[in-house]
Design a protein around this motif. Structure first.
Motif, PDB file in Angstrom:
ATOM      1  N   HIS A 149      45.865  39.782  43.039  1.00  0.00           N
ATOM      2  CA  HIS A 149      45.810  38.341  42.851  1.00  0.00           C
ATOM      3  C   HIS A 149      45.125  37.752  44.089  1.00  0.00           C
ATOM      4  O   HIS A 149      44.810  38.478  45.029  1.00  0.00           O
ATOM      5  N   CYS A 184      45.621  30.962  41.590  1.00  0.00           N
ATOM      6  CA  CYS A 184      45.295  32.377  41.711  1.00  0.00           C
ATOM      7  C   CYS A 184      43.800  32.472  41.456  1.00  0.00           C
ATOM      8  O   CYS A 184      43.304  32.003  40.447  1.00  0.00           O
ATOM      9  N   GLU A 186      41.902  35.392  41.591  1.00  0.00           N
ATOM     10  CA  GLU A 186      41.387  36.717  41.264  1.00  0.00           C
ATOM     11  C   GLU A 186      41.843  36.980  39.844  1.00  0.00           C
ATOM     12  O   GLU A 186      43.050  36.916  39.565  1.00  0.00           O
ATOM     13  N   TYR A 187      40.901  37.266  38.949  1.00  0.00           N
ATOM     14  CA  TYR A 187      41.268  37.449  37.549  1.00  0.00           C
ATOM     15  C   TYR A 187      42.303  38.568  37.429  1.00  0.00           C
ATOM     16  O   TYR A 187      42.070  39.684  37.873  1.00  0.00           O
ATOM     17  N   CYS A 188      43.472  38.241  36.864  1.00  0.00           N
ATOM     18  CA  CYS A 188      44.578  39.204  36.881  1.00  0.00           C
ATOM     19  C   CYS A 188      45.209  39.391  35.513  1.00  0.00           C
ATOM     20  O   CYS A 188      46.315  39.878  35.406  1.00  0.00           O
ATOM     21  N   HIS A 192      46.075  34.524  33.768  1.00  0.00           N
ATOM     22  CA  HIS A 192      45.528  34.253  35.098  1.00  0.00           C
ATOM     23  C   HIS A 192      45.347  32.754  35.354  1.00  0.00           C
ATOM     24  O   HIS A 192      45.725  32.238  36.403  1.00  0.00           O
ATOM     25  N   MET A 195      48.362  30.847  36.365  1.00  0.00           N
ATOM     26  CA  MET A 195      49.110  31.318  37.528  1.00  0.00           C
ATOM     27  C   MET A 195      48.991  30.302  38.660  1.00  0.00           C
ATOM     28  O   MET A 195      48.322  30.515  39.662  1.00  0.00           O
TER      29      MET A 195
HETATM   30 CU1  CUA Z   1      47.057  36.267  39.504  1.00  0.00          CU
HETATM   31 CU2  CUA Z   1      44.908  35.655  38.709  1.00  0.00          CU
END
Ligand code: CUA
Length: 316
Positions: A149, A184, A186-188, A192, A195
């Protein structure tokens, strides 16, 4: 460094609410201004030459270009100086940004799919709400429980990846009380974009008070505690209460309904079913909803499980 703070008009940037923010903005504005001047200069000169030296007659032969040492020297020296200024300036801001003062207040951050958990020195934990004092350096020691993340607070101008199996850190000093958004970046996975968390900056004395009273009171009614856990444990990031479809089944009308599982069997969602679904989410997997629930909910206390069941029962 405060001498280097210039061009403070931040109307086109997010509000600046940390001690480092004005320095980052100054550097950004300086470089934007220099780039704009260079852009106008280059395009202007190009346009001028295109018009001034256009071919007027078919047999026209242009004058040969003469070498000019001064001009050549200028376009080597001037950009070099500019780049060195920005390097030195940027390096100073960078070092400052990434070196937490030794007296910083340390908070642990855990990234989960798809929420943030914060743990304070006295053991208090919060989900998706980071409480900090104003006017005091705060250091976040961060790690992820699952995937990568990234923790980003635009108002503080700080951003740092959060990785599994190791710590990363960032620090900031919030300059004034208020609420700011954490993204967030960062693609998670599926949720996402949802988040999100809040940084709640308290005046210093108020922060101490908050920290002392942040434990969950023992005498809170179950349904109320359930509603609080739904928020604080971030159940909402995967389970709606208005019937809309997220990663997990909605809680609306869940209690008492008949569930169909991946293996074709069915069961009525009673208290025992809800309990099992919270503590062992992989035990019965509802058709169309692959199980991605974190195992961390297994650590909820009996009372917390009961409170969540009570809350789910109310969502009819
Ligand atoms: Cu955690 Cu995007």
């Amino acid at each position: 460094m405060s001498g280097m703070i210039l061009l403070q008009n931040t109307a086109w940037l997010p509000e600046a609410a940390s001690s480092i923010a004005p320095e980052v903005d100054s550097l950004f504005h300086f470089w934007t201004l220099v780039s704009a001047i260079i852009f106008v200069g280059v395009v202007g000169a190009m346009t001028f030459f295109v018009v001034r030296y256009r071919r007027r007659r078919r047999d026209e032969v242009p004058e040969p270009v003469q070498e000019k040492k001064v001009v050549e020297l200028a376009w080597i020296v001037v950009p070099t100086i500019l780049v060195l200024i920005v390097f030195a300036w940027g390096f100073r801001v960078y070092i400052k940004m990434y070196t937490a003062p030794p007296d910083a207040y340390e908070i642990l951050v855990h990234g989960y799919q798809w929420y943030w958990e914060f743990e304070y020195p006295n053991g208090v934990k919060t989900t998706n709400e980071l409480h900090v004092p104003a006017g005091q350096p705060v250091k976040l020691r961060m790690t992820s429980v699952d995937v990568i993340h990234s923790f980003y607070v635009p108002a503080f101008r700080v951003k740092q990846d959060v990785l599994p199996d190791r710590y990363s850190a960032l620090w900031f000093e919030a300059t004034r009380p208020g609420e700011y958004t954490v993204f967030c970046t960062e693609y998670c996975g599926t949720q996402h974009s949802g988040m999100l968390a809040k940084v709640i900056v308290h005046p210093r004395e108020e922060f101490e008070q908050w920290l002392e009273s942040a434990g969950i009171p023992e005498d809170m009614p179950l349904a109320e505690l359930g509603a609080r856990l739904y928020r604080e444990k971030a159940c909402f990031s995967c389970h709606s209460i208005d019937g809309s479809r997220l990663v997990g089944p909605s809680f609306k009308g869940l209690y008492g309904s008949t569930r169909t599982f991946e293996d074709g069997t069915t069961a009525v969602a009673d208290e025992n079913y809800l309990r099992e679904s919270i503590l062992q989410p992989g035990a019965k997997v509802v058709q169309g909803y692959p199980n991605v629930m974190p195992a961390s909910y297994a650590s909820l206390s009996e009372r917390e499980v009961a409170a969540l069941i009570e809350f789910i029962k109310q969502q009819q």
